[in-house]
Enzyme design. Sequence first.
Site, mmCIF file in Angstrom:
data_model
loop_
_atom_site.group_PDB
_atom_site.id
_atom_site.type_symbol
_atom_site.label_atom_id
_atom_site.label_comp_id
_atom_site.label_asym_id
_atom_site.label_seq_id
_atom_site.Cartn_x
_atom_site.Cartn_y
_atom_site.Cartn_z
ATOM 1 N N THR A 257 0.858 -1.173 0.000
ATOM 2 C CA THR A 257 0.000 0.000 0.000
ATOM 3 C C THR A 257 0.900 1.230 0.000
ATOM 4 O O THR A 257 2.021 1.171 0.477
ATOM 5 C CB THR A 257 -0.914 -0.001 1.242
ATOM 6 N N TRP B 68 -4.418 5.164 -4.671
ATOM 7 C CA TRP B 68 -3.733 6.239 -3.959
ATOM 8 C C TRP B 68 -2.770 6.984 -4.864
ATOM 9 O O TRP B 68 -2.054 6.383 -5.654
ATOM 10 C CB TRP B 68 -2.921 5.675 -2.808
ATOM 11 N N GLU C 24 -4.285 -2.429 5.686
ATOM 12 C CA GLU C 24 -3.779 -2.912 6.977
ATOM 13 C C GLU C 24 -4.847 -3.635 7.790
ATOM 14 O O GLU C 24 -4.554 -4.248 8.808
ATOM 15 C CB GLU C 24 -3.243 -1.715 7.794
ATOM 16 N N LYS D 168 -7.032 9.969 -3.164
ATOM 17 C CA LYS D 168 -7.591 8.686 -3.560
ATOM 18 C C LYS D 168 -8.468 8.875 -4.790
ATOM 19 O O LYS D 168 -9.576 9.381 -4.702
ATOM 20 C CB LYS D 168 -8.387 8.061 -2.430
HETATM 21 P P1 AMP Z 1 -6.493 1.259 1.033
HETATM 22 O O1 AMP Z 1 -5.496 0.818 2.045
HETATM 23 O O2 AMP Z 1 -5.875 1.632 -0.263
HETATM 24 O O3 AMP Z 1 -7.564 0.253 0.864
HETATM 25 O O4 AMP Z 1 -7.172 2.605 1.534
HETATM 26 C C1 AMP Z 1 -7.775 2.681 2.798
HETATM 27 C C2 AMP Z 1 -8.330 4.057 3.031
HETATM 28 O O5 AMP Z 1 -9.406 4.334 2.128
HETATM 29 C C3 AMP Z 1 -8.929 4.216 4.396
HETATM 30 O O6 AMP Z 1 -7.939 4.476 5.379
HETATM 31 C C4 AMP Z 1 -9.879 5.384 4.194
HETATM 32 O O7 AMP Z 1 -9.190 6.617 4.254
HETATM 33 C C5 AMP Z 1 -10.362 5.159 2.770
HETATM 34 N N1 AMP Z 1 -11.666 4.461 2.786
HETATM 35 C C6 AMP Z 1 -11.904 3.145 2.624
HETATM 36 N N2 AMP Z 1 -13.213 2.872 2.692
HETATM 37 C C7 AMP Z 1 -13.844 4.054 2.914
HETATM 38 C C8 AMP Z 1 -15.214 4.438 3.104
HETATM 39 N N3 AMP Z 1 -16.212 3.558 3.054
HETATM 40 N N4 AMP Z 1 -15.457 5.745 3.339
HETATM 41 C C9 AMP Z 1 -14.470 6.659 3.386
HETATM 42 N N5 AMP Z 1 -13.161 6.345 3.206
HETATM 43 C C10 AMP Z 1 -12.847 5.070 2.982
#
Ligand code: AMP
Length: 567
Positions: free
Chosen positions: A189, A441, A333, A436
């Site tokens: 990530t 990302w 994570e 995002k």
């Molecule tokens: P990733 O590790 O790439 O899956 O990204 C995780 C991050 O995406 C989280 O820490 C949040 O900041 C954002 N995220 C994931 N799901 C949601 C959701 N349902 N609503 C708002 N932000 C989200």
Amino acid sequence: MLGLMQYEQMMISDFIVHAARHHARAEVVSRLAEGIHRQTYRDTELRARKLAQALGRLDVKPGDRVATLAWNTYRHLELYFAISGSAAVVNTVNPRLAPEDIAYILGHAEDHVLFAEVEFAPLVADVAGRLPAGVLRTVVFLCAGHAVPRVALPGGIDVMAYDALVDAEDGDYAWPRFDERSASALCYTSGTTGRPKGVLYTHRSTTLKAMAMNAADAAGLRAVDRLMPAVPMFHVNAWSLPYAATIAGTALVMPGRFLDGASLYRLIEDERVTFACGVPSVWLGVLAHVRKTGARFSTLQRMAVGGSACPESMFDAYDALGVTIMHAWGMTESSPVATVSNPIAGVDPATARRQRLSQGRALFGVDLRATRGSTEVSWDGETSGDIELRGHWIATGYYQLPSGTTPDGWFPTGDVGMFDASGFVLLTDRSKDLIKSGGEWISSIDLENIAMGHPAVAEAAVIAAKHPKWDERPLLIVALKPGASATREELLAIYEGKVARWAVPDDVVFVEELPHGATGKLLKTALRARYGDHLVRGKTAGASSAEPPPSIGAEDVDDEAPRRRPT
Ligand code: AMP
């Protein structure tokens, strides 16, 4: 003590063995470039067993990392089970990352064997050329023997065809049993530093997570369901859906690289999908298609949406089409699902709606808290804090890096939010400044560093600006050096070849001076407040909605090549 329950190590291979024995005829449907491919869970288990034999022949040993650069198809599913099931570690790599990042990941994970889609041959050649000698020994293309692409790789790297590798084996292989705390999968990530960091899942964490996913108020998969994971298997194990589906005997409908609205809609209808999962921008694409054509869903009942906040209007739009959205939150994570939003009984309609739009409540197996400094904030629906997680499928830190948990064992998520009295969590912000875009990302720091490399730039900030299609897009804000000049086009041109095309900022805003906080740090919050709506407000240069998305909507990576950002 005598008479206790039996004890068995939790093994990922058990999922596919269970599916083959108890749901033998349930289908795995894959959309490939050459058409629809079908096989059963029984076929999948046999082919995974043969592949596990083949991995042994490729000298893959327990604990070795094995990389994949692959779409959601039956072959990737076989790789999931064969690699983890044979005690190696499947390192799913995101093909949309810049070649430099992919090379970093393969080098950091020390992947000696790479399984890649044929269309990624040029990418594989680029990446292989960047790796230290000796890291990559074998590249296996996911195709039949006759379809192996011509690819110029550094000397000493063998090239093979996946089907030939599998077909050469007889399947006389017994899935090994070993410590359930062994690593099973490695997923990188993007951290705040911009360098990808690896999250290492275990057989035990994955098993517990997959079982929790099948609770009725979570994904609640059933044998009568037909599930379409539109979330890629190269990102966070596609939210554990391939695992949860095999446990439940749910048919899997894999969209491959065809992730645009029209293709997904067609697949949903043709394959009678009942449940589909993905990031909001995927479902915006499907919605646009349905609105344009006046089409209706005849089988789709439920959708899990997460990865970014699901817009309120999307809940309503899909309600009107007879499809119920379930909002989910988590991160790489946290394997990734930590909370899921589902209604509870006995609340007034306004509260019910707020809870439904929230990120939901914790699955059993994880616990959440929000803190301010060292104090836990109360669950009053008003006070926000930094959200921390603890539980069976929460990381302690990153691969080959020291532990990242607090002294009392909680993992800081970087998300900020509040809880209501019933435990529904509402995210209010992200403490990280990453952008995002369409589920991927983009590091603001990387983009700022590149802009700062331009001789006319005094200071640069990149913020996440709201975008109607991709949720967020990078916006570059620059202060030029006194007397210096640079155009928007000149500044955007410096990103060419340095980052993936979709990571290039959408626009440039010129300011006299950037705001700074008391410690001299850039005040990104102020910039977001001032310019966060820049791309939705209508502006001079095109909002680049024609730009291909990072991981979704575009049919494939090659497809990006001829497109150009409007200037
Ligand atoms: P990733 O590790 O790439 O899956 O990204 C995780 C991050 O995406 C989280 O820490 C949040 O900041 C954002 N995220 C994931 N799901 C949601 C959701 N349902 N609503 C708002 N932000 C989200």
